[in-house]
Design a protein around this motif. Structure first.
Motif, short mmCIF file in Angstrom:
data_model
loop_
_atom_site.label_atom_id
_atom_site.label_comp_id
_atom_site.label_asym_id
_atom_site.label_seq_id
_atom_site.Cartn_x
_atom_site.Cartn_y
_atom_site.Cartn_z
N LYS A 8 0.82 -1.21 0.00
CA LYS A 8 0.00 0.00 0.00
C LYS A 8 0.86 1.26 0.00
CE LYS A 8 -3.92 -2.15 2.36
NZ LYS A 8 -4.75 -2.17 3.58
N LYS A 9 2.02 1.17 0.63
CA LYS A 9 2.88 2.34 0.77
C LYS A 9 3.67 2.64 -0.50
CE LYS A 9 6.66 4.06 3.71
NZ LYS A 9 7.54 3.73 4.86
N PRO A 63 -1.95 -0.23 -5.45
CA PRO A 63 -1.85 -1.40 -4.56
C PRO A 63 -2.95 -2.43 -4.74
CG PRO A 63 -2.47 0.59 -3.35
CD PRO A 63 -2.06 1.03 -4.70
N ASP A 64 -4.12 -2.00 -5.19
CA ASP A 64 -5.21 -2.96 -5.37
C ASP A 64 -4.93 -3.96 -6.48
OD1 ASP A 64 -6.56 -1.68 -3.36
OD2 ASP A 64 -7.87 -0.53 -4.68
N LYS A 65 -3.96 -3.65 -7.34
CA LYS A 65 -3.62 -4.54 -8.45
C LYS A 65 -2.46 -5.47 -8.12
CE LYS A 65 -5.16 -1.29 -12.03
NZ LYS A 65 -4.76 -0.52 -13.25
N VAL A 66 -1.92 -5.38 -6.91
CA VAL A 66 -0.72 -6.12 -6.54
C VAL A 66 -1.07 -7.35 -5.72
CG1 VAL A 66 1.48 -6.02 -5.33
CG2 VAL A 66 0.66 -4.02 -6.58
N ALA A 84 10.63 -2.61 -6.80
CA ALA A 84 9.77 -3.19 -7.84
C ALA A 84 8.36 -2.61 -7.77
CB ALA A 84 9.74 -4.71 -7.71
N LEU A 85 7.84 -2.49 -6.56
CA LEU A 85 6.50 -1.92 -6.40
C LEU A 85 6.45 -0.50 -6.94
CD1 LEU A 85 5.67 -3.22 -2.82
CD2 LEU A 85 4.47 -3.87 -4.92
N GLU A 86 7.45 0.29 -6.61
CA GLU A 86 7.47 1.68 -7.07
C GLU A 86 7.54 1.77 -8.58
OE1 GLU A 86 9.73 3.27 -3.01
OE2 GLU A 86 10.84 3.11 -4.90
N GLU A 87 8.12 0.73 -9.22
CA GLU A 87 8.25 0.73 -10.68
C GLU A 87 7.14 -0.03 -11.38
OE1 GLU A 87 10.21 2.63 -12.30
OE2 GLU A 87 11.19 3.38 -10.50
N GLY A 88 6.11 -0.46 -10.63
CA GLY A 88 4.93 -1.01 -11.28
C GLY A 88 4.70 -2.50 -11.15
N ALA A 89 5.41 -3.18 -10.27
CA ALA A 89 5.19 -4.62 -10.08
C ALA A 89 3.75 -4.89 -9.67
CB ALA A 89 6.14 -5.17 -9.03
N THR A 90 3.19 -5.96 -10.22
CA THR A 90 1.87 -6.41 -9.79
C THR A 90 1.95 -7.74 -9.06
OG1 THR A 90 1.42 -7.57 -11.87
CG2 THR A 90 0.74 -5.25 -11.73
#
Length: 223
Positions: free
Chosen positions: A15-16, A21-24, A207-213
Motif C-alpha cells: 500500500k505504501k 496497490p489494489d492490483k498487486v 519493484a513496487l514503485e516501478e509497477g510490479a503487480t
C-alpha cells in the motif's frame, strides 16, 4: 517465526510503495518450508504460493488440496518441458516461459485438460549468462507463434534482478520491464498484458514503485 506479522508488514509495504496497490498480489515463496508452515502462511493472510521445483510442488499441492483456506499455486522456477505434464491440471500461473517450445508444450498439456493456463514471459533484461529468460530479440521473433497458442494466456512479464547493491541498476531494469509491457501492449497484445512479476525479499519495494503487480517474497516471510 512471526509469519503473520511479516506478511502483514509486506501488505502494508504494498500500500505504501505501489501506485496501484489494489492490483498487486503477494506470492509467498514456500520452497524452503514444509506443508505445516505453509498452513501458517495461508492463515497469516497470503493466498498465492510460489514453488520452483515440480516434484516438490506436486507433493505440496496434494497435501494441501483439501486445506480449508482457498489458495493458488504459481510456478516460478526454470521449467523443463518434460515436467509440464505434472502440473498442467492445476497450476494457476507459470512465471517462467523462456522459449517457444516450452510455451507450445504448456499449450498442449493445457488442452489435454480442457483449460487455459496463464503464463508470464521471462525476460533476461539484465543479460546475465547465469539467468534464464528470453533475450529481447528472440522474444520479438517468437511473438507471432506465441499468439497462436489457444490454451496459453500470456498475462505479462517476469524478470529477476541481479544480486547487487546498486539500487539504481535494479530500478532501471524494473522500469525497463514496465516500459516493455506498455510497448508490447500497444504493438501486439491489444492491452491484454496486465502483470509484472518482479521483486523479491531484498528489492520488492523498488519493484513496487516501478509497477510490479506480483512480488515473489520468501525469506522476509520466514525470518
Amino acid at each position: 517465526m512471526k509469519i503473520s506479522e511479516n506478511i502483514n508488514e509486506i501488505l502494508i509495504d504494498i500500500k505504501k510503495h505501489s501506485p496501484y496497490p489494489d492490483k498487486v498480489d503477494l506470492i509467498a515463496v514456500t520452497k524452503y518450508v514444509d506443508t505445516e508452515v505453509i498452513k501458517d502462511v495461508l492463515t497469516g493472510g497470503a493466498r498465492i504460493l510460489g514453488e520452483n521445483k515440480v516434484q516438490v510442488l506436486t507433493k505440496k499441492y496434494e497435501d494441501l488440496c483439501n486445506f480449508s483456506i482457498e489458495h493458488k499455486w504459481h510456478f516460478i522456477g526454470n521449467l523443463q518441458k518434460n515436467k509440464v505434464k505434472y502440473i498442467a491440471s492445476f497450476i494457476d500461473m507459470i512465471h517462467s516461459v523462456n522459449k517457444l517450445s516450452l510455451a507450445q508444450e504448456i499449450n498442449k498439456r493445457a488442452k489435454e485438460h480442457n483449460r487455459t493456463i496463464d503464463v508470464l514471459i521471462e525476460i533476461n533484461l539484465f543479460e546475465e549468462e547465469s539467468k534464464e529468460g528470453y533475450q529481447y530479440t528472440d522474444f520479438l521473433n517468437d511473438i507471432p507463434d506465441l499468439l497462436e497458442l489457444e490454451n496459453v494466456n500470456i498475462k505479462g512479464f517476469m524478470t529477476m534482478a541481479p544480486y547487487t547493491d546498486n539500487e539504481e541498476l535494479i530500478r532501471a531494469g524494473f522500469r525497463k520491464l514496465r516500459e516493455l509491457k506498455d510497448e508490447m501492449n500497444t504493438l501486439y497484445f491489444n492491452n491484454s498484458l496486465s502483470e509484472l512479476s518482479m521483486g523479491m525479499s531484498n528489492d520488492y519495494k523498488i519493484a513496487l514503485e516501478e509497477g510490479a503487480t506480483l512480488i515473489r517474497v520468501g525469506s522476509k516471510i520466514f525470518k
